[in-house]
Design a protein around this motif. Structure first.
Motif, PDB file in Angstrom:
ATOM      1  N   GLY A  58      -6.831  -4.406  -3.545  1.00 50.55           N
ATOM      2  CA  GLY A  58      -5.416  -4.524  -3.913  1.00 50.55           C
ATOM      3  C   GLY A  58      -5.218  -4.585  -5.408  1.00 50.55           C
ATOM      4  O   GLY A  58      -4.372  -3.877  -5.966  1.00 50.55           O
ATOM      5  N   VAL A  65       1.446   6.946  -6.621  1.00 50.68           N
ATOM      6  CA  VAL A  65       0.459   8.024  -6.714  1.00 50.68           C
ATOM      7  C   VAL A  65       1.145   9.389  -6.573  1.00 50.68           C
ATOM      8  O   VAL A  65       0.795  10.356  -7.244  1.00 50.68           O
ATOM      9  N   ALA A  89      -2.065   1.878 -10.335  1.00 52.78           N
ATOM     10  CA  ALA A  89      -0.636   2.222 -10.372  1.00 52.78           C
ATOM     11  C   ALA A  89      -0.104   2.096 -11.797  1.00 52.78           C
ATOM     12  O   ALA A  89       0.664   2.941 -12.264  1.00 52.78           O
ATOM     13  N   LYS A 129       0.836  -1.207   0.000  1.00 51.21           N
ATOM     14  CA  LYS A 129       0.000   0.000   0.000  1.00 51.21           C
ATOM     15  C   LYS A 129       0.871   1.258   0.000  1.00 51.21           C
ATOM     16  O   LYS A 129       0.526   2.262  -0.630  1.00 51.21           O
ATOM     17  N   TYR A 184       2.100   1.756  -3.437  1.00 48.06           N
ATOM     18  CA  TYR A 184       0.986   2.347  -4.195  1.00 48.06           C
ATOM     19  C   TYR A 184       0.942   3.850  -3.957  1.00 48.06           C
ATOM     20  O   TYR A 184       0.838   4.643  -4.894  1.00 48.06           O
ATOM     21  N   TRP A 185       1.083   4.259  -2.692  1.00 49.53           N
ATOM     22  CA  TRP A 185       1.104   5.690  -2.365  1.00 49.53           C
ATOM     23  C   TRP A 185       2.285   6.388  -3.050  1.00 49.53           C
ATOM     24  O   TRP A 185       2.140   7.498  -3.570  1.00 49.53           O
ATOM     25  N   GLN A 231      -5.845  -1.221  -6.981  1.00 51.44           N
ATOM     26  CA  GLN A 231      -4.752  -0.283  -6.760  1.00 51.44           C
ATOM     27  C   GLN A 231      -3.558  -0.616  -7.645  1.00 51.44           C
ATOM     28  O   GLN A 231      -2.854   0.289  -8.113  1.00 51.44           O
ATOM     29  N   ALA A 232      -3.336  -1.908  -7.887  1.00 51.65           N
ATOM     30  CA  ALA A 232      -2.240  -2.320  -8.777  1.00 51.65           C
ATOM     31  C   ALA A 232      -2.498  -1.830 -10.197  1.00 51.65           C
ATOM     32  O   ALA A 232      -1.611  -1.271 -10.850  1.00 51.65           O
TER      33      ALA A 232
END
Lengths: 277, 277, 277, 277
Positions: free
Chosen positions: D214, A199, D221, A192, A195-196, D217-218
């Protein structure tokens, strides 16, 4: 750009040749009209899929959109059959990229009779939008597409190295932030936190996770400035390649046997299967 | 690219030479296979560290990941010992950048026996990802990496000046916003306001702090347009440098004595320690 | 780069000359040491101002930071007096850009004795950070700064036209969104909607205001893609200018009379006031 | 750049000629003063419209802003009538782009007497800002505008192909995210998911919708890194075009008959209607 095919080409009857000319090529008026109709059909059928996913529209126009869906599915099915018939080597076409896309455009609707209501089948139909690319040649934008493609291919390896460095950076930065901010501030795990970091580095900045501690904000500021600066790298690479690449003269012809593209304008035989163009 | 080493090179026995060839170089088939296995090991071990930080996975597979961790630690320890033995000057390798990274890849796991549960030790293990860079040469992407590195080095001073100007700008803008918006609107201190200015100028825009007053929003708009425009500066600098830099021919050889890299393809002796390559 | 000044230059006594050399120039060892000390003093004093604004630090170290503030204020006051004395024409220096910045660096602290606790005075002290620019020449980064400055000046008019077009765009788009989304969705007025349009076009995207209706989201998507594409314009302009501009040879000398800079390396007289360099 | 018109040009009386010179051209002192006054009027009237939309200002100064609105409307009406009278072919002017903009600048205020309080009419008045473009020539920035315009036109087709590929990408990515995240995480429909994909790819990143799972988010990204990398494409295209385009010598003359612009500096007759310039 009229072409004569000799009688020697015995694997194709006359009607196959004509059909191939209309469906696969964009040089004749009939071929152009076919492409225009195809683009309209694709756009409308994709729009229907999209609108059907909006619950308020689905509630009202569900049955109308269902009819639209079947109308275009049958239309694309007929088209698919004609494509198979007019091509000299149907199997080669069927397993080609566009052959599979053409099949995926019609299959989900038929499968939905067997497995009703599957969301996955609905979404596959959106892939129809890819079919527009085969019609792209119609509007003479093919030169520009080749130009961009060539510049991107030339810079692919350099951009891969760049992205690899970026990945290493976000893994290390993300792990550091996981250490600094911890689970209480939303950085619940290393993935995570990575991921941040992505971003932040790409300057997207959702704000769903954001640093709360002073040290975390300082590191975040560093990542931002880094991301803001290193965007210069892919831009510089691609710009230099663009200035190198020369615009190419490419024919829009498609092989009547294997439906391969990318033939030079002075080519007489298909460079992939050797049949006469 | 086979190379013969003469018997004069007495500081190395035959098995050291062979081991060095396999572990440090990528020219022989054995060396290539070693690199491929090393990359897979690094990726798997880093993945294990990452997944272990996800609480739901930790709850289920904690003991399995613990075993995986020890498996790779022992593997990397053996590798580290062989690296030390095969290199002519082990101390020079041990204090080199990659020597320290190699040590940091194995140390935390052993230390965790003494200091159990430390989060800091867990995260250090992520640094293993840096080891991939030493294997990068395997995939022949080293030319592209050198090309990018050279263009970045040439533009380093100009980008430093640019970043210095940006820092001055965000300090002044941040202080101004602290004055205009004040603590009630989230700009609780000058450092936090500077953090906000960086978030805005780099176009990240989390939205965790955002101006509320009209004057603050006007100044914010100014910073955004400024940030949107001045991104042209690093991009322009790097693009010009990229167009200047010529792609280089660089050997992937590593000195058998001090494990230094960057030797020219026609070099016979290491340029750092003078030993025969 | 040692220079002899003839006795003819009667407006300056010997100690003025020496002081000027140390304070304003960076060519002698003493001048370099002075600049290094000045940079450290500036950074420390700005840091003190920043930290004092953090309430938790202010609560604990308030009196220490107050002492630090007075220490640097007295130091900068002495420096300011010496600058005034060593320059041939003090008034010309006093009204110059850096003369005013030097004064603003010390004035707020004295004024705070009369008007206690004013936040405005505190923030003005942050402007000290601008003083670093006069010392920039020390680190030989002046060529790079000139290079960037020249490219930006050459592209100033083109970027002004671009920003003018962007302003027109955000005014019209912002007004449209005010119409579409309305006050219930956060677009409470046209200025606020224009602020949102700038936040969106520059790809900052705070998310404090975001479209809720379908039509608004469609228009927002259009603005985003527009902003994503037209960033190519300033980048393209500046890149072309960078490739045109040649790196310049610029002296770091400062006129002993009027403290003007930007003298060519072969200049013998100040180009602004005519006095001998 | 004074020009003599011969007596042959019988379609225009002397006062028409003089008025045309003042209103449409920027070569004479009177023409320049007219343009300056016009810009000030436009800016003030647009500012009045903007401020009137702020509820707190509307509550206090509503009647004053109403008077301001009528003052400028009458001013622009007089100007519009003079433009119609001084142009040789009024109808051609009336249906031209700027003719329509000029009409839209005054019409809403008159219509508001019939249909009171319509928000749509208020916003149309903001379009007055477009009128500034006709005065742009005043400030000699017209060369820069032509330069940018020409580079953009040359890269239009390539950027269209790029945007087309981007659209296909966001449709497929958006649909995928709709599948992965689903309605519970804010991806309520395919159009909304496509909106999210655009917000993410262009690195705007509002954060009103953001992936929670998850896998989501992948994929997010991936889209971010893609968007971060492919911004290089339009930038590269435009930069190359900018380096090709030569700065042009363009006259600021306007045809006295049809008010068309873009005449070459050596042109004697209008290239659109053939009348003498």
């Amino acid at each position: 750009m009229s072409r004569k095919r000799t009688a020697k080409n015995t694997s194709q009857s006359h009607w196959q040749e004509v059909t191939h000319e209309v469906i696969f090529e964009a040089d004749t008026p009939a071929g152009k009209w076919f492409d225009v109709l195809l683009i309209i059909s694709i756009v409308l059928s994709v729009l229907a899929v999209m609108l059907d996913s909006v619950s308020s529209i689905h509630a009202k126009y569900s049955s109308f959109l269902y009819a639209v869906e079947w109308f275009f599915t049958i239309l694309f099915t007929i088209e698919y059959i004609f494509r198979l018939l007019s091509v000299g080597r149907p199997l080669l076409y069927a397993v080609s990229f566009f052959g599979i896309v053409d099949l995926l455009a019609i299959l989900p609707t038929y499968l939905s009779l067997l497995i009703p209501g599957s969301r996955y089948l609905i979404v596959i139909r959106v892939l129809r939008v890819l079919r527009i690319f085969r019609v792209l040649k119609l509007v003479k934008y093919v030169h520009e597409a080749k130009y961009i493609k060539q510049a991107l291919q030339a810079s692919l390896r350099k951009i891969t190295v760049f992205l690899f460095a970026v990945m290493t950076l976000v893994i290390i930065m993300g792990s550091l932030m996981y250490l600094i901010e911890g689970e209480v501030n939303g950085f619940t795990s290393i993935p995570k936190s990575i991921y941040w970091a992505i971003v932040t580095l790409t300057t997207v900045g959702y704000g769903d996770i954001s640093p709360k501690t002073g040290l975390g904000q300082a590191l975040a500021a560093l990542i931002m400035i880094l991301g803001y600066s290193i965007i210069a790298v892919p831009t510089g690479i691609v710009t230099v390649e663009f200035s190198r690449v020369q615009e190419l003269k490419i024919s829009t012809r498609v092989c009547p046997e294997c439906s391969a593209e990318d033939h030079d304008s002075d080519a007489t035989f298909c460079k992939y299967c050797g049949s006469k163009l």
